[in-house]
Design an enzyme around this catalytic site. Structure first.
Site, PDB file in Angstrom:
ATOM      1  N   GLU A  79      54.459  41.238  39.564  1.00 12.33           N
ATOM      2  CA  GLU A  79      54.938  41.482  41.167  1.00 12.33           C
ATOM      3  C   GLU A  79      53.848  40.779  42.159  1.00 12.33           C
ATOM      4  O   GLU A  79      54.081  40.226  43.036  1.00 12.33           O
ATOM      5  CB  GLU A  79      55.219  42.734  41.617  1.00 12.33           C
ATOM      6  CG  GLU A  79      55.969  43.581  40.743  1.00 12.33           C
ATOM      7  CD  GLU A  79      55.248  44.201  39.577  1.00 12.33           C
ATOM      8  OE1 GLU A  79      54.495  43.835  38.892  1.00 12.33           O
ATOM      9  OE2 GLU A  79      55.775  45.475  38.987  1.00 12.33           O
ATOM     10  N   CYS A 103      53.662  49.217  40.050  1.00 16.39           N
ATOM     11  CA  CYS A 103      52.707  50.077  40.110  1.00 16.39           C
ATOM     12  C   CYS A 103      52.177  50.425  41.256  1.00 16.39           C
ATOM     13  O   CYS A 103      52.621  49.559  42.432  1.00 16.39           O
ATOM     14  CB  CYS A 103      51.664  49.783  39.282  1.00 16.39           C
ATOM     15  SG  CYS A 103      50.458  48.166  39.977  1.00 16.39           S
TER      16      CYS A 103
HETATM   17  N1  LIG Z   1      55.071  46.882  37.093  1.00 20.38           N
HETATM   18  C1  LIG Z   1      54.074  46.477  36.298  1.00 20.38           C
HETATM   19  N2  LIG Z   1      53.982  44.674  36.263  1.00 20.38           N
HETATM   20  C2  LIG Z   1      53.167  44.302  35.498  1.00 20.38           C
HETATM   21  O1  LIG Z   1      53.196  42.998  35.300  1.00 20.38           O
HETATM   22  N3  LIG Z   1      52.703  44.964  34.428  1.00 20.38           N
HETATM   23  C3  LIG Z   1      51.839  44.265  33.153  1.00 20.38           C
HETATM   24  C4  LIG Z   1      50.453  44.799  33.091  1.00 20.38           C
HETATM   25  C5  LIG Z   1      50.260  44.447  31.640  1.00 20.38           C
HETATM   26  O2  LIG Z   1      50.150  42.845  31.361  1.00 20.38           O
HETATM   27  C6  LIG Z   1      51.559  44.989  30.921  1.00 20.38           C
HETATM   28  C7  LIG Z   1      51.635  46.585  30.638  1.00 20.38           C
HETATM   29  O3  LIG Z   1      51.273  46.435  29.321  1.00 20.38           O
HETATM   30  P1  LIG Z   1      51.576  47.835  28.377  1.00 20.38           P
HETATM   31  O4  LIG Z   1      50.520  48.910  28.916  1.00 20.38           O
HETATM   32  O5  LIG Z   1      52.836  48.044  28.554  1.00 20.38           O
HETATM   33  O6  LIG Z   1      51.103  47.293  27.154  1.00 20.38           O
HETATM   34  O7  LIG Z   1      52.727  44.564  32.074  1.00 20.38           O
HETATM   35  C8  LIG Z   1      52.572  46.314  34.218  1.00 20.38           C
HETATM   36  C9  LIG Z   1      53.487  47.107  35.272  1.00 20.38           C
HETATM   37  C10 LIG Z   1      53.653  48.386  35.323  1.00 20.38           C
HETATM   38  O8  LIG Z   1      53.602  49.073  36.434  1.00 20.38           O
HETATM   39 ZN   LIG Z   2      51.181  46.347  39.724  1.00 19.38          ZN
END
Ligand SMILES: Nc1nc(=O)n([C@H]2C[C@H](O)[C@@H](COP(=O)(O)O)O2)cc1CO
Ligand SMILES: [Zn+2]
Length: 159
Positions: A79, A103
């Site tokens: 995002e 997040c």
């Molecule tokens: N909304 C999100 N967008 C994201 O791009 N991420 C990314 C961060 C990490 O590269 C991965 C999560 O890794 P894991 O903790 O499931 O192994 O996804 C994570 C979240 C979660 O809030």
């Molecule tokens: Zn994020």
């Protein structure tokens, strides 16, 4: 007579977010995002990955252990990348399609950039403080969020 099995706007944009996620090098979770204007024009896209110039092969992809040797301190969320990749276009009133619920850090950027609506696919971290905080902020500022409703289970692209 026109075709009946064409993609809806939601399927098209979430499909693009899912395709973007396939660019991710993260072995754990691959996330994609696609941001769309109120008149259904794609403004920008992103996926989770290391900052430009921080080479994927030289960065850690671990989830646990010494924090400095995990991915979390380095990786840019899908995002966040999508917002930063806007190419100078305004995101005011836009809709964000995300394969995973944003997040709290991305929520801040979503709010500040003027995005008004979030459509998400998965919410597997719903119980974490990051996602609870994110929803608290969205509720406070009136950003709506809704789960993507799966209609076509499969979109096949053959190359
Ligand atoms: N909304 C999100 N967008 C994201 O791009 N991420 C990314 C961060 C990490 O590269 C991965 C999560 O890794 P894991 O903790 O499931 O192994 O996804 C994570 C979240 C979660 O809030
Ligand atoms: Zn994020």
């Amino acid at each position: 007579m026109k075709r009946e099995d064409y993609l809806s706007w939601d399927e098209y944009f979430m499909g693009i977010a899912l395709l973007a996620a396939k660019r991710s090098k993260d072995p754990g979770t691959q996330v994609g995002a696609c941001i769309v204007s109120p008149d259904n024009k794609i403004l920008t896209m992103g996926y989770n990955g290391m900052p430009t110039g921080c080479h994927d092969d030289d960065m850690p992809w671990e989830r646990e252990g010494d924090p400095l040797e995990t991915k979390y301190l380095y990786v840019c969320h899908a995002e966040f990348n999508a917002i930063l990749n806007n190419g100078g276009r305004s995101l005011k009133g836009a809709t964000l399609y995300a394969t995973l619920f944003p997040c709290n850090e991305c929520a801040k950027a979503i709010i500040q950039s003027g995005i008004q609506k979030v459509i998400y696919m998965e919410d597997k971290y719903a119980d974490t403080d990051a996602v609870v905080a994110s929803k608290r902020m969205f509720d406070m500022v009136g950003i709506t969020y809704e789960a993507y409703e799966v209609k076509h289970k499969k979109i096949v692209i053959e190359l």
